[in-house]
Design a protein around this motif. Sequence first.
Motif, PDB file in Angstrom:
ATOM      1  N   SER A 153       0.807  -1.218   0.000  1.00  0.00           N
ATOM      2  CA  SER A 153       0.000   0.000   0.000  1.00  0.00           C
ATOM      3  C   SER A 153       0.842   1.270   0.000  1.00  0.00           C
ATOM      4  O   SER A 153       0.325   2.350  -0.217  1.00  0.00           O
ATOM      5  N   PHE A 154       2.137   1.122   0.270  1.00  0.00           N
ATOM      6  CA  PHE A 154       3.020   2.284   0.377  1.00  0.00           C
ATOM      7  C   PHE A 154       4.208   2.090  -0.562  1.00  0.00           C
ATOM      8  O   PHE A 154       4.731   0.987  -0.682  1.00  0.00           O
ATOM      9  N   THR A 155       4.642   3.176  -1.192  1.00  0.00           N
ATOM     10  CA  THR A 155       5.740   3.114  -2.147  1.00  0.00           C
ATOM     11  C   THR A 155       7.029   2.655  -1.483  1.00  0.00           C
ATOM     12  O   THR A 155       7.759   1.830  -2.021  1.00  0.00           O
ATOM     13  N   THR A 156       7.321   3.195  -0.314  1.00  0.00           N
ATOM     14  CA  THR A 156       8.511   2.809   0.448  1.00  0.00           C
ATOM     15  C   THR A 156       8.089   2.570   1.895  1.00  0.00           C
ATOM     16  O   THR A 156       7.017   3.046   2.318  1.00  0.00           O
ATOM     17  N   PRO A 157       8.902   1.900   2.675  1.00  0.00           N
ATOM     18  CA  PRO A 157       8.571   1.722   4.095  1.00  0.00           C
ATOM     19  C   PRO A 157       8.405   3.057   4.820  1.00  0.00           C
ATOM     20  O   PRO A 157       7.624   3.166   5.754  1.00  0.00           O
ATOM     21  N   TYR A 158       9.133   4.079   4.372  1.00  0.00           N
ATOM     22  CA  TYR A 158       9.088   5.386   5.021  1.00  0.00           C
ATOM     23  C   TYR A 158       7.739   6.069   4.845  1.00  0.00           C
ATOM     24  O   TYR A 158       7.411   6.994   5.578  1.00  0.00           O
ATOM     25  N   ASP A 159       6.953   5.639   3.876  1.00  0.00           N
ATOM     26  CA  ASP A 159       5.649   6.243   3.614  1.00  0.00           C
ATOM     27  C   ASP A 159       4.556   5.706   4.530  1.00  0.00           C
ATOM     28  O   ASP A 159       3.487   6.305   4.628  1.00  0.00           O
ATOM     29  N   CYS A 160       4.793   4.600   5.183  1.00  0.00           N
ATOM     30  CA  CYS A 160       3.774   3.996   6.036  1.00  0.00           C
ATOM     31  C   CYS A 160       3.621   4.811   7.325  1.00  0.00           C
ATOM     32  O   CYS A 160       4.598   5.053   8.019  1.00  0.00           O
ATOM     33  N   PRO A 161       2.398   5.225   7.656  1.00  0.00           N
ATOM     34  CA  PRO A 161       2.195   6.024   8.865  1.00  0.00           C
ATOM     35  C   PRO A 161       2.157   5.195  10.151  1.00  0.00           C
ATOM     36  O   PRO A 161       2.173   5.745  11.238  1.00  0.00           O
ATOM     37  N   GLY A 162       2.124   3.877  10.031  1.00  0.00           N
ATOM     38  CA  GLY A 162       2.086   3.019  11.210  1.00  0.00           C
ATOM     39  C   GLY A 162       3.492   2.675  11.695  1.00  0.00           C
ATOM     40  O   GLY A 162       4.488   3.177  11.196  1.00  0.00           O
ATOM     41  N   TYR A 163       3.553   1.801  12.688  1.00  0.00           N
ATOM     42  CA  TYR A 163       4.832   1.353  13.233  1.00  0.00           C
ATOM     43  C   TYR A 163       5.431   0.300  12.322  1.00  0.00           C
ATOM     44  O   TYR A 163       4.718  -0.494  11.713  1.00  0.00           O
ATOM     45  N   ARG A 164       6.762   0.297  12.219  1.00  0.00           N
ATOM     46  CA  ARG A 164       7.446  -0.674  11.382  1.00  0.00           C
ATOM     47  C   ARG A 164       8.800  -0.995  11.981  1.00  0.00           C
ATOM     48  O   ARG A 164       9.289  -0.324  12.878  1.00  0.00           O
ATOM     49  N   LEU A 165       9.418  -2.042  11.452  1.00  0.00           N
ATOM     50  CA  LEU A 165      10.787  -2.383  11.828  1.00  0.00           C
ATOM     51  C   LEU A 165      11.725  -1.414  11.112  1.00  0.00           C
ATOM     52  O   LEU A 165      11.444  -0.991   9.990  1.00  0.00           O
ATOM     53  N   PRO A 166      12.839  -1.064  11.741  1.00  0.00           N
ATOM     54  CA  PRO A 166      13.764  -0.130  11.090  1.00  0.00           C
ATOM     55  C   PRO A 166      14.604  -0.834  10.037  1.00  0.00           C
ATOM     56  O   PRO A 166      14.720  -2.061  10.029  1.00  0.00           O
ATOM     57  N   THR A 167      15.178  -0.033   9.177  1.00  0.00           N
ATOM     58  CA  THR A 167      16.163  -0.578   8.251  1.00  0.00           C
ATOM     59  C   THR A 167      17.410  -0.925   9.061  1.00  0.00           C
ATOM     60  O   THR A 167      17.582  -0.480  10.201  1.00  0.00           O
ATOM     61  N   GLU A 168      18.300  -1.685   8.462  1.00  0.00           N
ATOM     62  CA  GLU A 168      19.560  -2.008   9.134  1.00  0.00           C
ATOM     63  C   GLU A 168      20.321  -0.734   9.465  1.00  0.00           C
ATOM     64  O   GLU A 168      20.914  -0.601  10.540  1.00  0.00           O
ATOM     65  N   ALA A 169      20.304   0.239   8.558  1.00  0.00           N
ATOM     66  CA  ALA A 169      21.012   1.510   8.783  1.00  0.00           C
ATOM     67  C   ALA A 169      20.407   2.280   9.957  1.00  0.00           C
ATOM     68  O   ALA A 169      21.140   2.832  10.788  1.00  0.00           O
ATOM     69  N   GLU A 170      19.083   2.337  10.040  1.00  0.00           N
ATOM     70  CA  GLU A 170      18.445   3.047  11.149  1.00  0.00           C
ATOM     71  C   GLU A 170      18.801   2.404  12.485  1.00  0.00           C
ATOM     72  O   GLU A 170      19.097   3.090  13.461  1.00  0.00           O
ATOM     73  N   TRP A 171      18.765   1.080  12.529  1.00  0.00           N
ATOM     74  CA  TRP A 171      19.081   0.386  13.776  1.00  0.00           C
ATOM     75  C   TRP A 171      20.537   0.628  14.176  1.00  0.00           C
ATOM     76  O   TRP A 171      20.834   0.965  15.318  1.00  0.00           O
ATOM     77  N   GLU A 172      21.463   0.469  13.231  1.00  0.00           N
ATOM     78  CA  GLU A 172      22.878   0.646  13.562  1.00  0.00           C
ATOM     79  C   GLU A 172      23.175   2.077  13.997  1.00  0.00           C
ATOM     80  O   GLU A 172      23.921   2.299  14.939  1.00  0.00           O
ATOM     81  N   TYR A 173      22.588   3.054  13.328  1.00  0.00           N
ATOM     82  CA  TYR A 173      22.781   4.459  13.690  1.00  0.00           C
ATOM     83  C   TYR A 173      22.331   4.707  15.131  1.00  0.00           C
ATOM     84  O   TYR A 173      23.041   5.324  15.916  1.00  0.00           O
ATOM     85  N   ALA A 174      21.151   4.230  15.483  1.00  0.00           N
ATOM     86  CA  ALA A 174      20.639   4.413  16.833  1.00  0.00           C
ATOM     87  C   ALA A 174      21.490   3.661  17.861  1.00  0.00           C
ATOM     88  O   ALA A 174      21.812   4.182  18.925  1.00  0.00           O
ATOM     89  N   ALA A 175      21.899   2.443  17.523  1.00  0.00           N
ATOM     90  CA  ALA A 175      22.679   1.632  18.455  1.00  0.00           C
ATOM     91  C   ALA A 175      24.076   2.211  18.689  1.00  0.00           C
ATOM     92  O   ALA A 175      24.614   2.110  19.795  1.00  0.00           O
ATOM     93  N   ARG A 176      24.650   2.833  17.675  1.00  0.00           N
ATOM     94  CA  ARG A 176      25.985   3.414  17.810  1.00  0.00           C
ATOM     95  C   ARG A 176      25.996   4.631  18.726  1.00  0.00           C
ATOM     96  O   ARG A 176      27.019   4.928  19.339  1.00  0.00           O
ATOM     97  N   ALA A 177      24.916   5.358  18.802  1.00  0.00           N
ATOM     98  CA  ALA A 177      24.823   6.525  19.680  1.00  0.00           C
ATOM     99  C   ALA A 177      26.024   7.453  19.522  1.00  0.00           C
ATOM    100  O   ALA A 177      26.685   7.819  20.487  1.00  0.00           O
ATOM    101  N   ASP A 178      26.327   7.821  18.292  1.00  0.00           N
ATOM    102  CA  ASP A 178      27.404   8.758  17.970  1.00  0.00           C
ATOM    103  C   ASP A 178      28.801   8.191  18.206  1.00  0.00           C
ATOM    104  O   ASP A 178      29.751   8.935  18.438  1.00  0.00           O
ATOM    105  N   THR A 179      28.944   6.877  18.172  1.00  0.00           N
ATOM    106  CA  THR A 179      30.260   6.255  18.278  1.00  0.00           C
ATOM    107  C   THR A 179      30.641   5.662  16.933  1.00  0.00           C
ATOM    108  O   THR A 179      29.809   5.509  16.065  1.00  0.00           O
ATOM    109  N   VAL A 180      31.910   5.330  16.772  1.00  0.00           N
ATOM    110  CA  VAL A 180      32.414   4.760  15.521  1.00  0.00           C
ATOM    111  C   VAL A 180      33.053   3.422  15.831  1.00  0.00           C
ATOM    112  O   VAL A 180      33.811   3.287  16.800  1.00  0.00           O
ATOM    113  N   ALA A 181      32.787   2.421  15.000  1.00  0.00           N
ATOM    114  CA  ALA A 181      33.426   1.120  15.157  1.00  0.00           C
ATOM    115  C   ALA A 181      34.898   1.248  14.878  1.00  0.00           C
ATOM    116  O   ALA A 181      35.313   1.997  14.002  1.00  0.00           O
TER     117      ALA A 181
END
Length: 182
Positions: A153-181
């Motif tokens: 129903s949505f062109t991309t996951p970002y278009d969905c107004p409901g709750y969804r699982l994050p992309t791998e990039a979104e999860w890693e960005y949040a988990a890193r909390a401004d740190t670098v591997a």
Amino acid sequence: MQIGQGTRLISCTAVAATFLLFVGCSLIVESDPECLRHRDLHMYELVTIPAGTFTMGSPSSEPGWNSDETQHSVTLTHPFEMQATEVTQAQFAAVMGYQPSESWSCGGNGPVEHVSWHEAAAYCNAVSAAEGLDACYTCSGSGSGVTCAQSTSFTTPYDCPGYRLPTEAEWEYAARADTVAG
């Protein structure tokens, strides 16, 4: 790589390469004030994750490094909010009506575990339904037998107004909390 506008997300940390088992989930919501007015599930404490650029992946010198972890720059173009903790066993059971976790050492406050990607997607849909939002997944079945796919129903996951699982990039960005591997 540029990641577009985020929507409400549920994030889960995979414990298996197949991404079928999860240690815990974190709820994520877009930081758009128009979207935040819908947030009335009082069991979630959310933190804002700002838009930004980060280095995704890990250096080849890191122990356990795999070839699919090559470092590269990723830009997330919109802020989002994420639950401060993993989705707990009690939260999952309250929304889904069953308890998949095998470890009860932390009681209901421990992170939900032994949840498939499909169960996590169904959880997203249930939280969306509780708030009167569109589902981001099409699911059939129930409990551990549920199967889900991204809604068409949505062109991309970002278009969905409901709750969804994050992309791998979104999860890693949040988990890193401004740190670098490294």
